[in-house]
Design a protein around this motif. Structure first.
Motif: not given
Length: 314
Positions: A166-170, A177-184, A230-237
């Motif tokens: 649920h890190i918003p990366v996009v 479904a959590c209510g945010q947008r762009g979640c991993l 998207v996964l690579a962005r999250g792993l970079a974070i």
């Protein structure tokens, strides 16, 4: 002649939204019996007590002595109090699971978070053994993470550390479904890949089927490439925040092999321009990790945690 089975055993249950997987584990780390039951829509605590009772009966029938137990659960778990604070797929809020189960089972019981417990097992016996700074990322229907930093599991102030999916990366991305947008996990999960492929093509396919179509289906190529990015962005974070020496990938996504690891490694390197990426490895324990970790916690609950130090690695 096979060696004699150790007398003392523990009972370990990995509680999921659809199934409860239980094992009896002896003091050498060997699984000597297992049982699986569907997770009921109501009366889950009673069903857990029944499963632990069945496991205990099986153990005693083999001449073994149960000394402790553990249940690992999804959701937000207060491990110190043995309380599941919230688990949406079980309909639980503030369930004092340890206090409810211990009198019925008659054993000391540990209650813990499923992904963190799997991370504990992977760290001590699996692909991350020997490292004090590790992130385990199981990617299945959803995405989560277990974080080991400076040799300790990170739980967070509210017991919810590790909500990696649920890190918003996009920016301004698709709704989650959590209510945010762009979640991993909207993009880089089994459910996300299947849903996005269906939206593009009108054709239903699982994530595994999408991977099988790579190179022959441009829509599959595009959906998979977006998931890897998207996964690579999250792993970079995660890398920049936590500086792990190894990131361990688990769950169904990890079964994609080189179709995942090769492009992911390249994109992770590109996303970390000034530093080298950590090692990215595939889980060695697979779907056993939660049960292995639960057995460790059960021996610790029984005051016998020193026994697990001699368990073999996978």
């Amino acid at each position: 002649m096979s060696p004699a089975v150790a007398t003392r055993v523990v009972l370990a249950v990995d509680l999921g939204g659809t199934t409860m997987k239980g094992v009896v584990v002896d003091e050498t780390g060997r699984e000597v019996a297992d049982l699986e039951r569907p997770t009921p829509t109501a009366g889950v605590v009673e069903a857990l007590g029944d499963l632990l009772g069945e496991l205990g009966s099986v153990a005693r029938g083999q001449g073994l002595t149960p000394v402790g137990a553990a249940v690992v659960s999804p959701g937000s778990v207060d491990e110190g109090q043995g309380v599941v604070r919230y688990a949406s797929n079980l309909g639980w809020r503030d369930v004092p699971l340890r206090d409810l189960l211990e009198p019925a089972v008659g054993l000391p019981i540990a209650v813990a978070h499923d992904v963190r417990t799997a991370g504990l097992a992977e760290w001590r016996f699996g692909a991350a053994r020997g490292s004090d700074d590790v992130v385990l990322v199981p990617i299945g229907t959803g995405v989560a993470a277990a974080v080991v930093s400076a040799g300790g599991l990170v739980t967070g102030a509210t017991g919810t550390a590790g909500e990696f999916g649920h890190i918003p990366v996009v920016p301004d991305g698709e709704p989650c479904a959590c209510g945010q947008r762009g979640c991993l996990e909207v993009y880089a999960s089994g459910a996300g890949v299947a849903r996005r492929y269906a939206a593009r093509t009108g054709s239903v396919a699982t994530a595994r089927e999408v991977v099988a179509r790579l190179g022959s289906d441009p829509d599959a190529d595009e959906v998979w490439a977006e998931a890897v990015t998207v996964l690579a962005r999250g792993l970079a974070i995660l890398t920049l925040l936590l500086d792990p020496s190894v990131i361990v990938l688990g769950g169904g996504f990890s079964h994609a092999g080189e179709a995942l690891l090769v492009p992911l490694g390249a994109e992770l390197r590109d996303g970390l321009a000034w530093r080298a990426p950590p090692e990215v490895a595939v889980s060695r324990l697979g779907d056993r990790a939660g049960r292995v970790g639960a057995a460790v916690l059960a021996f610790e609950a029984a005051g016998l945690g020193d026994l697990v130090t001699a368990w073999p690695t996978s």
